[in-house]
Design a protein around this motif. Sequence first.
Motif, PDB file in Angstrom:
ATOM      1  N   ALA A   1       0.831  -1.206   0.000  1.00  0.00           N
ATOM      2  CA  ALA A   1       0.000   0.000   0.000  1.00  0.00           C
ATOM      3  C   ALA A   1       0.869   1.261   0.000  1.00  0.00           C
ATOM      4  CB  ALA A   1      -0.921   0.000   1.212  1.00  0.00           C
ATOM      5  N   GLY A   2       0.527   2.196  -0.893  1.00  0.00           N
ATOM      6  CA  GLY A   2       1.286   3.440  -0.960  1.00  0.00           C
ATOM      7  C   GLY A   2       0.607   4.450  -1.865  1.00  0.00           C
ATOM      8  N   ILE A   3       0.851   5.725  -1.616  1.00  0.00           N
ATOM      9  CA  ILE A   3       0.327   6.797  -2.455  1.00  0.00           C
ATOM     10  C   ILE A   3       1.479   7.739  -2.804  1.00  0.00           C
ATOM     11  CG2 ILE A   3      -2.023   6.673  -1.572  1.00  0.00           C
ATOM     12  CD1 ILE A   3      -1.399   8.968   0.300  1.00  0.00           C
ATOM     13  N   SER A   4       1.262   8.551  -3.843  1.00  0.00           N
ATOM     14  CA  SER A   4       2.307   9.455  -4.310  1.00  0.00           C
ATOM     15  C   SER A   4       1.838  10.902  -4.254  1.00  0.00           C
ATOM     16  CB  SER A   4       2.728   9.095  -5.738  1.00  0.00           C
ATOM     17  OG  SER A   4       1.706   9.467  -6.642  1.00  0.00           O
ATOM     18  N   ARG A   5       2.613  11.785  -4.862  1.00  0.00           N
ATOM     19  CA  ARG A   5       2.306  13.208  -4.798  1.00  0.00           C
ATOM     20  C   ARG A   5       0.982  13.564  -5.478  1.00  0.00           C
ATOM     21  NH1 ARG A   5       6.574  13.132  -8.643  1.00  0.00           N
ATOM     22  NH2 ARG A   5       5.968  13.894 -10.705  1.00  0.00           N
ATOM     23  N   ALA A   6       0.469  12.662  -6.320  1.00  0.00           N
ATOM     24  CA  ALA A   6      -0.824  12.910  -6.935  1.00  0.00           C
ATOM     25  C   ALA A   6      -1.921  12.980  -5.879  1.00  0.00           C
ATOM     26  CB  ALA A   6      -1.144  11.824  -7.949  1.00  0.00           C
ATOM     27  N   SER A   7      -1.646  12.379  -4.719  1.00  0.00           N
ATOM     28  CA  SER A   7      -2.620  12.402  -3.635  1.00  0.00           C
ATOM     29  C   SER A   7      -2.517  13.688  -2.819  1.00  0.00           C
ATOM     30  CB  SER A   7      -2.403  11.193  -2.720  1.00  0.00           C
ATOM     31  OG  SER A   7      -2.517   9.993  -3.452  1.00  0.00           O
ATOM     32  N   GLY A   8      -1.580  14.539  -3.188  1.00  0.00           N
ATOM     33  CA  GLY A   8      -1.441  15.821  -2.509  1.00  0.00           C
ATOM     34  C   GLY A   8      -0.190  15.889  -1.656  1.00  0.00           C
ATOM     35  N   ASP A   9       0.805  16.607  -2.118  1.00  0.00           N
ATOM     36  CA  ASP A   9       2.034  16.798  -1.344  1.00  0.00           C
ATOM     37  C   ASP A   9       2.295  18.294  -1.250  1.00  0.00           C
ATOM     38  OD1 ASP A   9       4.526  16.916  -0.210  1.00  0.00           O
ATOM     39  OD2 ASP A   9       5.415  15.371  -1.463  1.00  0.00           O
TER      40      ASP A   9
ATOM     41  N   ILE B   1       0.811  11.191   2.753  1.00  0.00           N
ATOM     42  CA  ILE B   1       1.708  10.249   2.074  1.00  0.00           C
ATOM     43  C   ILE B   1       2.611   9.555   3.090  1.00  0.00           C
ATOM     44  CG2 ILE B   1       3.573  10.032   0.383  1.00  0.00           C
ATOM     45  CD1 ILE B   1       2.312  12.402  -1.105  1.00  0.00           C
ATOM     46  N   VAL B   2       3.101  10.315   4.048  1.00  0.00           N
ATOM     47  CA  VAL B   2       3.934   9.737   5.111  1.00  0.00           C
ATOM     48  C   VAL B   2       3.125   8.742   5.933  1.00  0.00           C
ATOM     49  CG1 VAL B   2       5.220  10.233   7.227  1.00  0.00           C
ATOM     50  CG2 VAL B   2       5.460  11.736   5.247  1.00  0.00           C
ATOM     51  N   ASN B   3       1.896   9.102   6.242  1.00  0.00           N
ATOM     52  CA  ASN B   3       1.052   8.232   7.067  1.00  0.00           C
ATOM     53  C   ASN B   3       0.776   6.897   6.377  1.00  0.00           C
ATOM     54  OD1 ASN B   3       0.860  10.142   9.111  1.00  0.00           O
ATOM     55  ND2 ASN B   3      -0.981  11.069   8.246  1.00  0.00           N
ATOM     56  N   VAL B   4       0.492   6.938   5.073  1.00  0.00           N
ATOM     57  CA  VAL B   4       0.189   5.700   4.349  1.00  0.00           C
ATOM     58  C   VAL B   4       1.457   4.889   4.078  1.00  0.00           C
ATOM     59  CG1 VAL B   4      -0.706   4.719   2.197  1.00  0.00           C
ATOM     60  CG2 VAL B   4      -1.885   6.648   3.273  1.00  0.00           C
ATOM     61  N   ASN B   5       2.444   5.538   3.475  1.00  0.00           N
ATOM     62  CA  ASN B   5       3.636   4.813   3.012  1.00  0.00           C
ATOM     63  C   ASN B   5       4.533   4.330   4.141  1.00  0.00           C
ATOM     64  OD1 ASN B   5       2.541   5.754   0.646  1.00  0.00           O
ATOM     65  ND2 ASN B   5       4.416   6.679  -0.131  1.00  0.00           N
ATOM     66  N   LEU B   6       4.711   5.165   5.161  1.00  0.00           N
ATOM     67  CA  LEU B   6       5.651   4.827   6.226  1.00  0.00           C
ATOM     68  C   LEU B   6       4.962   4.287   7.473  1.00  0.00           C
ATOM     69  CD1 LEU B   6       8.486   4.716   7.346  1.00  0.00           C
ATOM     70  CD2 LEU B   6       8.303   7.151   7.954  1.00  0.00           C
ATOM     71  N   ILE B   7       4.062   5.084   8.058  1.00  0.00           N
ATOM     72  CA  ILE B   7       3.403   4.640   9.280  1.00  0.00           C
ATOM     73  C   ILE B   7       2.600   3.372   9.021  1.00  0.00           C
ATOM     74  CG2 ILE B   7       1.856   5.287  11.156  1.00  0.00           C
ATOM     75  CD1 ILE B   7       4.479   6.914  10.956  1.00  0.00           C
ATOM     76  N   GLY B   8       1.862   3.353   7.915  1.00  0.00           N
ATOM     77  CA  GLY B   8       1.079   2.163   7.582  1.00  0.00           C
ATOM     78  C   GLY B   8       1.940   0.929   7.422  1.00  0.00           C
ATOM     79  N   THR B   9       3.090   1.067   6.761  1.00  0.00           N
ATOM     80  CA  THR B   9       3.987  -0.075   6.578  1.00  0.00           C
ATOM     81  C   THR B   9       4.596  -0.521   7.890  1.00  0.00           C
ATOM     82  OG1 THR B   9       4.509   0.602   4.314  1.00  0.00           O
ATOM     83  CG2 THR B   9       6.057  -0.899   5.377  1.00  0.00           C
ATOM     84  N   MET B  10       4.881   0.433   8.776  1.00  0.00           N
ATOM     85  CA  MET B  10       5.406   0.067  10.094  1.00  0.00           C
ATOM     86  C   MET B  10       4.369  -0.718  10.893  1.00  0.00           C
ATOM     87  SD  MET B  10       7.657   3.359  11.311  1.00  0.00           S
ATOM     88  CE  MET B  10       9.351   3.546  10.712  1.00  0.00           C
ATOM     89  N   TYR B  11       3.110  -0.318  10.777  1.00  0.00           N
ATOM     90  CA  TYR B  11       2.046  -1.099  11.408  1.00  0.00           C
ATOM     91  C   TYR B  11       2.028  -2.510  10.836  1.00  0.00           C
ATOM     92  CZ  TYR B  11      -0.301   3.038  13.480  1.00  0.00           C
ATOM     93  OH  TYR B  11      -0.632   4.140  14.215  1.00  0.00           O
ATOM     94  N   THR B  12       2.128  -2.622   9.509  1.00  0.00           N
ATOM     95  CA  THR B  12       2.100  -3.930   8.857  1.00  0.00           C
ATOM     96  C   THR B  12       3.255  -4.798   9.323  1.00  0.00           C
ATOM     97  OG1 THR B  12       1.138  -2.856   6.898  1.00  0.00           O
ATOM     98  CG2 THR B  12       1.916  -5.112   6.631  1.00  0.00           C
TER      99      THR B  12
END
Length: 237
Positions: free
Chosen positions: A112-120, A139-150
């Motif tokens: 799971a991840g999003i890019s700048r198209a999602s708003g940076d 983007i940080v919440n999805v890409n990093l925090i979410g992966t750390m949870y996983t």
Amino acid sequence: MPQLPRYEYTGPVDCTIPTNREVLKGKSVVVTGGKNRMGEPTARAFAAEGAFVAISDLDITKGNGVAEELKLYRNAQFVKCDTTSWEDQVSMFEAAIAHSPHKSCDIVIANAGISRASGDDLWPLDDPDSAPVKPKLNIVNVNLIGTMYTWKLAVHYFRKQPDTEDWDRCFIMTGSMTAWIDSPANWQYTSTKYALQGLMRTARRNSHEQGIRINYVAPCYVKSAIRSAEDEAQADI
């Protein structure tokens, strides 16, 4: 305290050697962000080899559509999950385990991840004569925090099953080549992919103690739906 064994680089994987896909049959696989991008073909490939796949994403319509198409394998399910939610991810893992024949969690693909198209809005310059604008860090919440949870949950559920050759404990993160190169105008995305490489490098020093293999996949330009509708036809890093 015993000294950790020295990490040794044994060279690149020889991709000319055919892989034994028979070992995937019956394995329990979790794929976050499994409705599109690289997640969907990954889920399809595992299901085709006989693995029991839990496809997680926020898009219920598309996610259920993928799972429905894979019904012929009788081993795929869709689980609605916001990876930034710890509770959602716990439910996702529990559903995957309940669906598997051995009540296990063998392979986890943190895709799971999003890019700048999602708003940076980290970089856009504010009016110096006005108050500074607090940036959104989705983007940080999805890409990093979410992966750390996983990762945290994968380790927890991996350890519930026997650590033998008949089982598996494999964690794979979808990274990016932006973790090795400068990527102007891609601030949060690039930062998170660097961070995930750091997570892999840190975890590999200890993960062997729990029988866990951790991998970081770093694609370059891949056409996918990670971008917004107006530019999804363009390449994505």
